[in-house]
Design a protein around this motif. Structure first.
Motif, PDB file in Angstrom:
ATOM      1  N   LEU A   1       0.657  -1.353   0.006  1.00  0.00           N
ATOM      2  CA  LEU A   1       0.188   0.026  -0.040  1.00  0.00           C
ATOM      3  C   LEU A   1       0.848   1.183   0.158  1.00  0.00           C
ATOM      4  CD1 LEU A   1      -2.899  -0.862   2.598  1.00  0.00           C
ATOM      5  CD2 LEU A   1      -3.040  -0.725   0.022  1.00  0.00           C
ATOM      6  N   ARG A   2       2.005   1.234   0.958  1.00  0.00           N
ATOM      7  CA  ARG A   2       2.810   2.390   1.044  1.00  0.00           C
ATOM      8  C   ARG A   2       3.445   2.690  -0.465  1.00  0.00           C
ATOM      9  NH1 ARG A   2       4.406   4.116   5.549  1.00  0.00           N
ATOM     10  NH2 ARG A   2       4.611   2.216   6.733  1.00  0.00           N
ATOM     11  N   SER A   3       3.880   1.846  -1.203  1.00  0.00           N
ATOM     12  CA  SER A   3       4.836   1.776  -2.302  1.00  0.00           C
ATOM     13  C   SER A   3       3.575   2.405  -3.440  1.00  0.00           C
ATOM     14  CB  SER A   3       5.367   0.654  -2.870  1.00  0.00           C
ATOM     15  OG  SER A   3       4.500  -0.245  -3.203  1.00  0.00           O
TER      16      SER A   3
ATOM     17  N   GLU B   1      12.038  -2.108  -7.034  1.00  0.00           N
ATOM     18  CA  GLU B   1      10.932  -2.488  -7.963  1.00  0.00           C
ATOM     19  C   GLU B   1      10.531  -3.985  -7.871  1.00  0.00           C
ATOM     20  OE1 GLU B   1       8.770  -0.807  -9.953  1.00  0.00           O
ATOM     21  OE2 GLU B   1       7.707  -2.112 -11.374  1.00  0.00           O
ATOM     22  N   PHE B   2      11.587  -4.971  -7.494  1.00  0.00           N
ATOM     23  CA  PHE B   2      11.491  -6.322  -7.463  1.00  0.00           C
ATOM     24  C   PHE B   2      10.757  -6.563  -6.155  1.00  0.00           C
ATOM     25  CE2 PHE B   2      12.992  -9.096 -11.034  1.00  0.00           C
ATOM     26  CZ  PHE B   2      12.934  -8.311 -11.609  1.00  0.00           C
ATOM     27  N   GLU B   3      11.232  -5.696  -5.049  1.00  0.00           N
ATOM     28  CA  GLU B   3      10.900  -6.193  -3.767  1.00  0.00           C
ATOM     29  C   GLU B   3       9.264  -5.821  -3.740  1.00  0.00           C
ATOM     30  OE1 GLU B   3      12.889  -3.505  -0.944  1.00  0.00           O
ATOM     31  OE2 GLU B   3      14.828  -4.349  -1.547  1.00  0.00           O
ATOM     32  N   ARG B   4       8.643  -4.614  -4.698  1.00  0.00           N
ATOM     33  CA  ARG B   4       7.404  -4.370  -4.427  1.00  0.00           C
ATOM     34  C   ARG B   4       6.379  -5.352  -5.121  1.00  0.00           C
ATOM     35  NH1 ARG B   4       9.325  -1.153  -1.927  1.00  0.00           N
ATOM     36  NH2 ARG B   4       9.168  -2.832  -0.452  1.00  0.00           N
ATOM     37  N   ILE B   5       7.162  -6.053  -6.224  1.00  0.00           N
ATOM     38  CA  ILE B   5       6.367  -7.085  -6.999  1.00  0.00           C
ATOM     39  C   ILE B   5       6.476  -8.412  -5.928  1.00  0.00           C
ATOM     40  CG2 ILE B   5       6.680  -8.574  -8.931  1.00  0.00           C
ATOM     41  CD1 ILE B   5       5.904  -5.802  -9.740  1.00  0.00           C
ATOM     42  N   ASP B   6       7.681  -8.708  -5.241  1.00  0.00           N
ATOM     43  CA  ASP B   6       7.686  -9.350  -4.322  1.00  0.00           C
ATOM     44  C   ASP B   6       6.469  -9.611  -3.267  1.00  0.00           C
ATOM     45  OD1 ASP B   6       8.466 -12.050  -3.498  1.00  0.00           O
ATOM     46  OD2 ASP B   6       9.956 -10.874  -1.780  1.00  0.00           O
ATOM     47  N   ASP B   7       6.379  -8.236  -2.972  1.00  0.00           N
ATOM     48  CA  ASP B   7       5.108  -8.061  -1.767  1.00  0.00           C
ATOM     49  C   ASP B   7       3.808  -8.339  -2.391  1.00  0.00           C
ATOM     50  OD1 ASP B   7       6.624  -6.955   0.199  1.00  0.00           O
ATOM     51  OD2 ASP B   7       6.557  -4.975  -0.706  1.00  0.00           O
TER      52      ASP B   7
END
Lengths: 270, 384
Positions: B233-235, B250-256
């Motif tokens: 949500l934050r990103s 970007e990959f961390e957000r995709i991972d979330d």
């Protein structure tokens, strides 16, 4: 004293299925949850095999939606067996579906359903099971609700009017047959394909019936079964049997088509 | 003689057809009427003062003459433009052509004839009216020999041209401002749509429903899931503000997002993320891949009874970065619920905004079933 009610849960997200099961156990310990399935096709198969009194059907499931599963059950439910299950539709957020459920007074649950809301649904289900009896009235009421829910646009976003299809293009290898829609006597869904039948030919096209329907004139083409749409002027006569099914004979084809009890109301004398 | 007799408003009296040149001209006229009136009044005042200084006599008669002449010129300029717009419509109608807001005489082509009409007919008309009001008898403008006539004529020509120049510049400025406002509104709308698509209520409530169950069954996993949801949500909210972030982020957000989906879909979803270490710091527009990943889940894997695998990867190809989202879902040809195409359109628009023509998005059937979406963007100089 009735035997304990039995229920089927169809939900594609395993945690949600387990959660609903746990909540139901707490609120309604006597309820026997006989099957938990993760897609619409298995829901139909299991319900037909186990004949539960209640089906909790998730709306968005792979393969077949909860509404389509209810339609299939209403059409294929045996006439001489127990009454059609009570359907409870479950959805997280489908604005249009919720409006339609509200309008048809259909039982539904919104995910995540809190305990008080689920308790209210349970009370309602118990009452409906108790005074449902054997009459055909309950069946007719359920069929009426399903008819309204399955009607065009009832539970979907109001899409822009699809352009009417004039010519069907059926491809066989390098050859494309052009079939004027007016010459089509009926369409029949067959697995991933759609059979297109004219007076003397049969073609296969790769299109789902539900995607074809909005492109047909509903006055000329009548849906008579979840997998059959027939051109009204090609129907010669309709004969009703005692179970409510209607058998149609056609003008230019030898087959007899079956109109399910969901659509039998199309065929009444004037 | 009364002013009403020359009022060109009568030209616009019949209700103009929607979208016609006449309607557009009439709309423009009404929109800038207050400013035009103000400008004409000010100009007339200046001219009256100028003539008083040059010729003596009182200010009052000069005011009457300059206001009537100014009013006539203005009415003739705008009247001529309305007539030209109406003629455009009539000509198009007679030929069965579609009506269009742009008439023949739009822009400068309309200014020249209307100024000519105003210069030729404005002064005599205005002076006739002024004569009727003051009871004077002005010399005819045709007596070109008199100095006063030449002065009047010169002042009228200069004033008309000045006013047309100033007013049309104001008009252009106003329309440029309107365009800028429209562009800004569209940008805000598209940002809102992007946010709405990322905070899709169905995804959000289903995730919350899962979380609710997990709290009872496995509080530790529930906490981990909540952390993922918070990060997501934050990103999402931050992405609409930042211009770029590192590919690793970007990959961390995709991972979330995929972790949330993994909890929801259970064993039906297998996930592979592949980001080579050398590419971790390459800047990319935030959440560029998100719509592609969502499409893979919603249109590729969710409709498939057995689910499947999603692979998100980055690789270098010469001086370019290739980001790929591959799923083993139902594929592009599958019948059934088609998307709105909003996600893809949005990715293409963002690529065009950031990289111009130097980026590409290609969508294909993946080898072995499913869908492969690939984004190609130029690598920044310092990372090549």
């Amino acid at each position: 004293m009735n035997p304990p009610a039995r229920a089927l849960i169809a939900e594609d997200e395993p945690l949600l299925a387990a959660g609903l099961q746990a909540d139901l156990r707490a609120l309604w310990p006597e309820l026997d949850i006989t099957a938990m399935v993760g897609d619409g096709e298995r829901a139909v198969a299991q319900a037909l095999a186990l004949k539960p009194e209640i089906c909790f059907l998730d709306i968005r499931m792979p393969g077949m939606t909860g509404l389509e599963a209810a339609q299939a059950l209403a059409e294929d439910w045996p006439d001489d067996g127990p009454p059609l299950p009570l359907f409870v539709f479950v959805t997280a957020y489908d604005q249009y579906a919720l409006q339609a459920f509200e309008a048809q007074a259909v039982d539904y649950l919104v995910k995540p359903a809190d305990r008080p809301r689920l308790a209210a649904a349970v009370t309602r289900l118990k009452r409906r099971l108790a005074d449902r009896g054997t009459g055909t009235e309950a069946l007719q009421a359920t069929l009426g609700q399903l008819r309204a829910l399955l009607g065009p646009g009832a539970t979907a976003a109001p899409a822009a009017e699809a352009p009417r299809l004039e010519v069907i293009q059926a491809q066989v290898g390098n050859l494309v047959h052009l079939v004027p829609v007016d010459e089509v006597i009926y369409f029949e869904a067959a697995d991933k394909y759609l059979r297109v039948l004219t007076a003397d030919k049969e073609h296969l096209i790769r299109l789902a019936l539900k995607d074809l329907l909005p492109q047909l004139d509903p006055k000329r083409f009548w849906q008579i079964h979840r997998s059959t749409v027939v051109q009204a002027r090609c129907i010669k006569e309709a004969r009703r049997d005692e179970s409510g099914k209607v058998y149609l004979s056609l003008r230019e084809r030898p087959e007899t088509l079956v109109a399910s009890r969901l659509y039998a109301n199309l065929f009444r004398g004037m | 003689v009364t002013i009403a007799a020359v009022t060109p408003i009568a030209v616009a009296a019949p209700p103009p057809a929607a979208g016609s040149a006449l309607e557009a001209a009439w709309r423009r006229l009404r929109a800038r009427a207050p400013r035009t009136v103000g400008f004409v009044l000010a100009l007339c005042l200046v001219i009256a003062v100028f003539l008083t200084v040059m010729e003596g006599k009182g200010l009052a008669p000069h005011l009457v003459y300059s206001f009537t002449t100014g009013a006539c010129c203005w009415l003739l300029v705008d009247g001529t433009r309305l007539v030209l717009a109406a003629l455009t419509d009539a000509w198009r109608r007679s030929r069965g052509q579609p009506l269009d807001a742009a008439g023949f005489a739009s822009g400068w082509r309309g200014v020249i004839p209307s100024v000519l009409v105003a210069v030729v007919f404005g002064p005599p008309l205005g002076m006739t009216i002024a004569d009727a009001i003051t009871g004077n008898q002005s010399p005819s403008l045709l007596q070109f020999g008199s100095a006063s006539t030449r002065l009047t004529f010169a002042v009228t020509v200069i004033a008309s041209i000045t006013s047309v120049l100033v007013l049309s510049t104001m008009e252009r400025l106003a329309s440029a401002r309107a365009q800028a406002a429209t562009a800004q509104r569209q940008a805000a709308e598209s940002q809102l749509k992007l946010l709405q698509s990322q905070l899709e209520p169905h995804m959000l409530f289903n995730t919350l429903a899962n979380l609710r169950v997990l709290i009872g069954l496995d509080p530790e996993r529930a906490q981990a899931m909540l952390d993922r949801l918070i990060a997501y949500l934050r990103s999402t909210l931050a992405a609409s503000r930042a211009e770029s972030h590192a590919l690793a982020a970007e990959f961390e957000r995709i991972d979330d997002y995929l972790a949330l989906m993994g909890i929801r879909m259970g064993p039906r979803l297998a996930i592979t993320l592949d980001l080579p270490a050398e590419l971790r710091r390459v800047p990319v527009p935030p959440l560029l891949l998100q719509p592609l990943v969502e499409n893979s889940i919603q249109h590729g894997l969710e409709p498939k009874v057995d689910g499947g695998r999603i692979e998100v990867s980055a690789r270098r190809a010469g001086s370019r970065l290739v980001l790929a989202v591959r799923d083993s879902g139902v594929g592009l040809q599958a019948p059934g619920r088609p998307g709105t195409g909003f996600g893809l359109t949005q990715v293409r628009e963002r690529l065009a905004t950031v990289y111009g023509g130097a980026a590409a998005l290609v969508l294909n059937e993946a080898a072995g079933g499913g869908t492969l979406a690939e984004i190609e963007i130029p690598l920044p100089e310092n990372t090549r």
